[in-house]
Scaffold this active site. Sequence first.
Site, PDB file in Angstrom:
ATOM      1  N   HIS A   1      -3.036   6.095   4.813  1.00 33.63           N
ATOM      2  CA  HIS A   1      -1.591   6.259   5.014  1.00 33.63           C
ATOM      3  C   HIS A   1      -1.184   7.634   4.487  1.00 33.63           C
ATOM      4  O   HIS A   1      -1.654   8.066   3.418  1.00 33.63           O
ATOM      5  CB  HIS A   1      -0.806   5.210   4.213  1.00 33.63           C
TER       6      HIS A   1
ATOM      7  N   CYS B   1       0.816  -1.230   0.000  1.00 35.26           N
ATOM      8  CA  CYS B   1       0.000   0.000   0.000  1.00 35.26           C
ATOM      9  C   CYS B   1       0.845   1.273   0.000  1.00 35.26           C
ATOM     10  O   CYS B   1       0.520   2.241  -0.705  1.00 35.26           O
ATOM     11  CB  CYS B   1      -0.938   0.003   1.202  1.00 35.26           C
TER      12      CYS B   1
HETATM   13  P1  NAP Z   1      -6.829  -9.684   8.366  1.00 32.82           P
HETATM   14  O1  NAP Z   1      -7.875  -8.648   8.605  1.00 32.82           O
HETATM   15  O2  NAP Z   1      -6.113 -10.237   9.530  1.00 32.82           O
HETATM   16  O3  NAP Z   1      -7.496 -10.874   7.524  1.00 32.82           O
HETATM   17  C1  NAP Z   1      -6.765 -12.020   7.177  1.00 32.82           C
HETATM   18  C2  NAP Z   1      -7.593 -12.882   6.252  1.00 32.82           C
HETATM   19  O4  NAP Z   1      -6.802 -14.000   5.829  1.00 32.82           O
HETATM   20  C3  NAP Z   1      -8.833 -13.449   6.913  1.00 32.82           C
HETATM   21  O5  NAP Z   1      -9.855 -13.602   5.966  1.00 32.82           O
HETATM   22  C4  NAP Z   1      -8.339 -14.813   7.369  1.00 32.82           C
HETATM   23  O6  NAP Z   1      -9.362 -15.756   7.546  1.00 32.82           O
HETATM   24  C5  NAP Z   1      -7.508 -15.204   6.172  1.00 32.82           C
HETATM   25  N1  NAP Z   1      -6.558 -16.260   6.492  1.00 32.82           N
HETATM   26  C6  NAP Z   1      -5.587 -16.243   7.416  1.00 32.82           C
HETATM   27  N2  NAP Z   1      -4.933 -17.429   7.425  1.00 32.82           N
HETATM   28  C7  NAP Z   1      -5.522 -18.204   6.480  1.00 32.82           C
HETATM   29  C8  NAP Z   1      -5.326 -19.526   6.016  1.00 32.82           C
HETATM   30  N3  NAP Z   1      -4.362 -20.306   6.525  1.00 32.82           N
HETATM   31  N4  NAP Z   1      -6.126 -19.982   5.033  1.00 32.82           N
HETATM   32  C9  NAP Z   1      -7.103 -19.221   4.519  1.00 32.82           C
HETATM   33  N5  NAP Z   1      -7.344 -17.957   4.916  1.00 32.82           N
HETATM   34  C10 NAP Z   1      -6.558 -17.457   5.882  1.00 32.82           C
HETATM   35  O7  NAP Z   1      -5.708  -9.131   7.409  1.00 32.82           O
HETATM   36  P2  NAP Z   1      -5.837  -8.116   6.169  1.00 32.82           P
HETATM   37  O8  NAP Z   1      -5.526  -6.766   6.635  1.00 32.82           O
HETATM   38  O9  NAP Z   1      -7.120  -8.359   5.458  1.00 32.82           O
HETATM   39  O10 NAP Z   1      -4.596  -8.574   5.282  1.00 32.82           O
HETATM   40  C11 NAP Z   1      -4.525  -9.842   4.699  1.00 32.82           C
HETATM   41  C12 NAP Z   1      -3.278  -9.919   3.849  1.00 32.82           C
HETATM   42  O11 NAP Z   1      -3.405  -8.999   2.759  1.00 32.82           O
HETATM   43  C13 NAP Z   1      -1.982  -9.517   4.562  1.00 32.82           C
HETATM   44  O12 NAP Z   1      -1.401 -10.605   5.241  1.00 32.82           O
HETATM   45  C14 NAP Z   1      -1.135  -9.030   3.427  1.00 32.82           C
HETATM   46  O13 NAP Z   1      -0.448 -10.101   2.819  1.00 32.82           O
HETATM   47  C15 NAP Z   1      -2.149  -8.446   2.466  1.00 32.82           C
HETATM   48  N6  NAP Z   1      -2.232  -6.986   2.612  1.00 32.82           N
HETATM   49  C16 NAP Z   1      -1.676  -6.258   1.662  1.00 32.82           C
HETATM   50  C17 NAP Z   1      -1.694  -4.910   1.746  1.00 32.82           C
HETATM   51  C18 NAP Z   1      -1.025  -4.110   0.711  1.00 32.82           C
HETATM   52  O14 NAP Z   1      -0.209  -3.297   1.079  1.00 32.82           O
HETATM   53  N7  NAP Z   1      -1.328  -4.290  -0.565  1.00 32.82           N
HETATM   54  C19 NAP Z   1      -2.294  -4.250   2.813  1.00 32.82           C
HETATM   55  C20 NAP Z   1      -2.869  -5.023   3.781  1.00 32.82           C
HETATM   56  C21 NAP Z   1      -2.829  -6.392   3.676  1.00 32.82           C
HETATM   57  P3  NAP Z   1     -10.019 -16.014   9.016  1.00 32.82           P
HETATM   58  O15 NAP Z   1     -11.015 -14.903   9.216  1.00 32.82           O
HETATM   59  O16 NAP Z   1     -10.656 -17.347   8.854  1.00 32.82           O
HETATM   60  O17 NAP Z   1      -8.918 -15.988   9.998  1.00 32.82           O
HETATM   61  O1  3JN Z   2       1.384  -2.374   7.402  1.00 35.16           O
HETATM   62  C1  3JN Z   2       0.769  -1.851   6.469  1.00 35.16           C
HETATM   63  O2  3JN Z   2       0.310  -0.720   6.530  1.00 35.16           O
HETATM   64  C2  3JN Z   2       0.615  -2.615   5.193  1.00 35.16           C
HETATM   65  C3  3JN Z   2       0.784  -4.055   5.433  1.00 35.16           C
HETATM   66  C4  3JN Z   2       0.968  -4.909   4.481  1.00 35.16           C
HETATM   67  C5  3JN Z   2       1.245  -6.302   4.756  1.00 35.16           C
HETATM   68  C6  3JN Z   2       0.870  -6.866   5.964  1.00 35.16           C
HETATM   69  C7  3JN Z   2       1.203  -8.199   6.240  1.00 35.16           C
HETATM   70  C8  3JN Z   2       1.910  -8.942   5.353  1.00 35.16           C
HETATM   71  C9  3JN Z   2       1.939  -7.065   3.817  1.00 35.16           C
HETATM   72  C10 3JN Z   2       2.254  -6.484   2.475  1.00 35.16           C
HETATM   73  O3  3JN Z   2       1.318  -6.323   1.707  1.00 35.16           O
HETATM   74  O4  3JN Z   2       3.389  -6.151   2.164  1.00 35.16           O
HETATM   75  C11 3JN Z   2       2.295  -8.375   4.136  1.00 35.16           C
HETATM   76  C12 3JN Z   2       3.072  -9.214   3.198  1.00 35.16           C
HETATM   77  O5  3JN Z   2       4.309  -9.178   3.252  1.00 35.16           O
HETATM   78  O6  3JN Z   2       2.448  -9.919   2.426  1.00 35.16           O
END
Ligand code: NAP
Ligand code: 3JN
Length: 340
Positions: free
Chosen positions: A246, A133
């Site tokens: 952010h 992000c």
């Molecule tokens: P979150 O609110 O903690 O949600 C995590 C999601 O992943 C929930 O739906 C969870 O399901 C699911 N999950 C976790 N472990 C799993 C597994 N073993 N199998 C299937 N589903 C699983 O986190 P979030 O903020 O949505 O972020 C999720 C991911 O998106 C991050 O880890 C990161 O890689 C990515 N992300 C990217 C950005 C970006 O900068 N582009 C920003 C934020 C996040 P349950 O509800 O069943 O636990």
């Molecule tokens: O911390 C933030 O504001 C963005 C977080 C992104 C994030 C959180 C957990 C795992 C990432 C990501 O998208 O880079 C990851 C990841 O490494 O997949």
Amino acid sequence: MAVKELNVAVAGATGAVGRQMLACLEERNFPVKSIRLLASSRSAGRKLTFRGREVVVEELTKDSFAGMDVALFSAGGGTSTTFAPFAAEHGCVVVDNSSAWRMDPDVPLVVPEVNPDAVAGYKTRHIIANPNCSTIQMVVALNPIHRAYRIKRVVVSTYQAVSGTGMKAIKELTAQTRARLDDKPVEKAVYPHQIAFNCLPHIDVFQENGYTREEMKMLNETRKIMADDTIRLTATTVRVPVYHGHSESINIETEKPMTADGVKALLGTAPGVKVLDDPENNIYPLPVDAAGSDWTYVGRIREDESIENGLNMWVVSDNIRKGAATNTVQIAEILAAEYL
Ligand code: NAP
Ligand code: 3JN
């Protein structure tokens, strides 16, 4: 030509990003033929609403992608590493939000306002990566300046909202704020320190070079998206007690001379950018205003008086929307319109 309707899977549908992806698919009227919502076994059987109908969440397994055309992943890097290849085996194209595939040379890393043509590279592995992000909103603002004046160096400090860490962090900020205001003990679970009324110069894990992984993502991903390995960038990423949005203080140095007025005019017509820059009337981008929108807001544009060809600006965007869900859905839209 009418866009074909697609069978769409959302992995991580119960999370902060996954829920926003469902909202974006609805808002943008994505051509969904059927939808499959996937999460961990903890959530199997829960119901989420999509287009006014309840959809039962299923456990993500290697067989979840049979018959699916596109899978939007936001369930963490480990899950993406394990399951994206199973989706690809079924001919389903993955748009992945984690860092797992971003730097793979056979996987495109796409910000539609910057490098939409890179989507074509999905054909090798059937995976497209969504950047971090903090990188996304920065490159939306930097790319027009780079194309016009060639950026040599970037110094960026971020002020990142807790929603970037997920649902548990959003709840932790609320609980700690209440506890502090009620003079009760503050409990920490998500961050190593209290986040309420505090700033933590620590996002993701520390590396051997003293930077955090988040900081190194900003360098490496920027070079890949802007297709220029000569750009130098140093980042300090900071978590602040803000729920959504952010903010980034960005200083750049360019090869060609530029003026603040020239950059304001350039960004005024740049895709995805809204310039909010009227300091005399206290107008500049704020996270509370950016929350809920898909724009990258830029303000405080001014020449850096300490160097030649230097400029400062303040860039704000909704990290869960443009920083994650919206960018993912925009990539899927390009796939739907041009490739599938
Ligand atoms: P979150 O609110 O903690 O949600 C995590 C999601 O992943 C929930 O739906 C969870 O399901 C699911 N999950 C976790 N472990 C799993 C597994 N073993 N199998 C299937 N589903 C699983 O986190 P979030 O903020 O949505 O972020 C999720 C991911 O998106 C991050 O880890 C990161 O890689 C990515 N992300 C990217 C950005 C970006 O900068 N582009 C920003 C934020 C996040 P349950 O509800 O069943 O636990
Ligand atoms: O911390 C933030 O504001 C963005 C977080 C992104 C994030 C959180 C957990 C795992 C990432 C990501 O998208 O880079 C990851 C990841 O490494 O997949």
